[in-house]
Design a protein around this motif. Structure first.
Motif, PDB file in Angstrom:
ATOM      1  N   ALA A 209       0.840  -1.208   0.487  1.00 47.81           N
ATOM      2  CA  ALA A 209      -0.021  -0.057  -0.059  1.00 47.81           C
ATOM      3  C   ALA A 209       1.308   1.464   0.242  1.00 47.81           C
ATOM      4  O   ALA A 209       2.295   1.040   1.016  1.00 47.81           O
ATOM      5  N   PHE A 210       0.042   1.966  -0.553  1.00 43.03           N
ATOM      6  CA  PHE A 210       0.836   3.770  -0.732  1.00 43.03           C
ATOM      7  C   PHE A 210       1.412   3.690   0.668  1.00 43.03           C
ATOM      8  O   PHE A 210       2.377   4.678   1.508  1.00 43.03           O
ATOM      9  N   HIS A 211       0.616   3.599   1.801  1.00 49.69           N
ATOM     10  CA  HIS A 211       0.871   4.203   3.409  1.00 49.69           C
ATOM     11  C   HIS A 211       0.786   3.115   4.262  1.00 49.69           C
ATOM     12  O   HIS A 211      -0.198   2.075   4.423  1.00 49.69           O
ATOM     13  N   GLN A 212       1.928   3.699   4.940  1.00 49.50           N
ATOM     14  CA  GLN A 212       1.867   2.178   5.703  1.00 49.50           C
ATOM     15  C   GLN A 212       1.953   2.786   7.373  1.00 49.50           C
ATOM     16  O   GLN A 212       2.343   3.440   7.995  1.00 49.50           O
ATOM     17  N   SER A 213       1.598   1.132   8.322  1.00 44.99           N
ATOM     18  CA  SER A 213       0.725   2.021   9.709  1.00 44.99           C
ATOM     19  C   SER A 213       2.129   1.330  10.186  1.00 44.99           C
ATOM     20  O   SER A 213       2.097  -0.117  10.428  1.00 44.99           O
ATOM     21  N   HIS A 214       2.883   1.776  10.725  1.00 47.01           N
ATOM     22  CA  HIS A 214       4.165   1.425  11.459  1.00 47.01           C
ATOM     23  C   HIS A 214       3.835   1.049  13.142  1.00 47.01           C
ATOM     24  O   HIS A 214       4.043   2.011  13.695  1.00 47.01           O
TER      25      HIS A 214
END
Length: 593
Positions: free
Chosen positions: A250-255
């Motif tokens: 995905a373009f945005h990753q939640s770490h």
């Protein structure tokens, strides 16, 4: 120089184009069709995914226009464009928008790459992004020309055209072979994994979904990417394409700092999302008892997902191909509940259907009957249900002949039924018949570590349903969601994610500014709901000012009822389940509303 034969050039490398087409459709979320200069379909997806090698009919005017003019073409409203005039198939055409790019070689058009919209969402996507799509497909066309016409085979099983495409993508991409060995990783993926190309090629990597295994290829899910002694939690889509795995990040990753060291042998049950200790134990219990015919009672607060558990048990049982019948005992007036459950024969009472009615118990024959809010069943019906369970027969109203049934009963409640038994509100003998296998669903506030999993599960569910781009979510928002008390439990979290998916701009990140004010400002309007649990003691209720809370609760329900004629809308405004609303209406004698 004589131009290359377009048909033979494109058709000779058709397997490569097919792989490329499928990936392009997945990335852009549009249907793709590729034809050569003779209007022969080389590749396609969706409605265009068949009849390869066959020449298209004369109604393909938009493709012919691109071939003839050798110019790019975008049509936002198909059928109304002048090019479509005279088309005999105009009235039956399902294409809503079109974007076509010529494949040019030595000043000749050797084919067309087209993007097509069939839904309003896809139509808007072309309308809002057609210039970016032109640039993107123009680049792909150049790659085709420079690579497809070179007589080069595959590079370690992956065509160089494919490599050139993913090299230039903004998304992280991993390509694995059938042995899970990395064949290629683009720069974005290397940055995400903190590797260099020479370090990762040939390395064995295992990619698996964090939550469940069924149907995980559609949509974005959290995946555990494991290599050497290292693990990464990455959001993306996993596709199987001709002996290769394609992982699109995905373009945005939640770490997030989620614990990945849970037992890999724990069952993966779709929709039962959660890896906290209590949820793992619950899933193991569901898997163990699913094949048993014994009755199950699921206890938990409103919104914890009791029906989800019941459906999971049914799907894993030997009855999975038989009916699953659910009835909410609190949502049906007492005078109608008996006829709903047991049915009636022709002429049983005034106003009865002339053909009679099959009861839900009989309708669930050989399957599963789910009785939600069982604590709200009237005592008279409790006795009749007990007789039906013990005799395995139902007696429809007005009938003198019993009907044999074979059902498994799963009941659910958020009430303290043992207290109800003491107060004479629930039959003890029925309770022990229903509570053979007890299950307790924990409230969301006690499921430490599961917020991240549920957030991404619901983001995936709702973005797929409404056709929007999977958004990112800031660490600040995730932390706020973890600190919130969730009086409405998992249902409330799902509703919040649906709201956020609708208000966040496509492809952007959910930040605190998008959260509803009442979630940001505190629990003022929701505090009364936290004390709405049957598991609070009488002393605890007194300590929290039970009478004051009840007056506030009654007033809020009255006001909401006055604003809405539809009780589902009332429940949604109050943030409670429909069954809870009916129970409160009965409690405060608000039935006249």
């Amino acid at each position: 120089m004589t131009p290359v034969n377009a048909q033979s050039a494109l058709m000779q490398i058709q397997p490569t184009i097919l792989r490329f087409t499928k990936m392009l459709a997945s990335v852009l979320q549009l249907e793709v069709e590729i034809v050569d200069a003779n209007m022969i379909r080389v590749s396609g997806t969706g409605p265009y995914g068949k009849f390869f090698g066959r020449k298209l009919n004369s109604n393909s005017r938009l493709l012919r226009h691109v071939l003839d003019t050798q110019e790019e073409k975008v049509v936002i409203h198909s059928r109304f464009d002048p090019v479509c005039d005279g088309c005999t198939n105009k009235e039956n055409c399902r294409e809503k928008a079109f974007l076509g790019i010529p494949i040019m070689f030595q000043d000749c058009c050797i084919g067309v790459i087209s993007l097509v919209a069939f839904t309003p969402e896809q139509q808007e996507r072309i309308k809002d992004n057609f210039q970016e799509f032109f640039d993107y497909i123009r680049h792909i066309s150049n790659i085709f020309v420079s690579k497809l016409l070179e007589k080069q085979g595959a590079d370690s099983g992956i065509n160089k055209v494919f490599l050139s495409l993913i090299e230039n993508m903004d998304q992280g991409v991993l390509v694995l072979d059938e042995k899970n060995q990395v064949k290629f990783a683009n720069e974005t993926a290397l940055k995400q994994l903190s590797f260099h190309q020479q370090q990762i090629v040939g390395k064995t990597i295992n990619i698996r979904p964090l939550t469940f295994q069924q149907n995980y290829t559609s949509g974005h899910l959290q995946h555990i990417v494991s290599f050497d002694d290292h693990q990464e939690l990455i959001i993306g889509q996993l596709h199987d394409i001709q002996d290769h795995q394609l992982f699109l990040m995905a373009f945005h990753q939640s770490h997030s700092l989620i614990n990945l060291d849970f037992n890999q042998d724990d069952p993966r049950i779709e929709h039962l999302v959660g890896e906290c200790k209590s949820m793992r134990a619950l899933k193991r219990l569901v898997a163990r008892i699913a094949s048993s015919p014994s009755s199950v009672m699921v206890v938990g607060e409103s919104g914890t997902g009791k029906e989800v558990v019941a459906r999971a048990i049914h799907r894993l049982s030997d009855r999975n191909d038989k009916p699953f019948i659910a009835i909410n005992c609190a949502a049906i007036p007492d005078q109608l509940l008996e006829s709903e459950l047991f049915g009636y024969v022709k002429g049983a009472f005034t106003g009865a259907s002339p053909n009679g009615k099959v009861g839900l118990i009989q309708a669930a024959n050989n399957g599963t009957l789910f009785l939600d809010e069982i604590g709200d069943m009237p005592l008279m019906l409790q006795a009749k249900l007990l007789r039906a369970i013990e005799s395995r027969e139902v007696m429809p109203i007005g009938s003198s002949k019993p009907i044999t049934v074979n059902i498994r009963i799963i009941s659910a409640t958020n009430q303290n039924l043992e207290q109800y038994i003491t107060e004479g509100k629930f039959r003890e003998d029925l309770y022990y018949r229903l509570n053979v296998i007890p299950m307790t669903l924990p409230p969301l506030r006690e499921r430490q570590g599961d917020i991240d999993l549920l957030v991404h599960h619901f983001l995936n569910t709702h973005t797929k349903r409404i056709g929007s781009v999977y958004p990112g979510i800031t660490p600040e928002v995730l932390e706020m969601l973890k600190q919130y008390r969730w009086p409405g439990n998992v249902r409330e979290l799902s509703n919040l994610m649906e709201y956020l998916v609708n208000v966040v701009p496509n492809g952007e990140v959910i930040d605190a500014a998008l959260l509803p004010p009442n979630l940001v400002s505190g629990q003022t309007l929701r505090s009364y709901r936290e004390n709405d649990s049957p598991y609070h003691s009488a002393a605890a209720c007194e300590n929290h000012g039970a009478s004051g809370l009840e007056n506030m609760e009654r007033q809020m329900i009255e006001e909401a009822l006055s604003r809405h004629a539809n009780k589902k809308q009332v429940a949604e405004e109050l943030g409670i389940g429909i069954a809870t609303l009916y129970r409160k209406i009965k409690k405060y004698e608000l039935a006249s509303h």
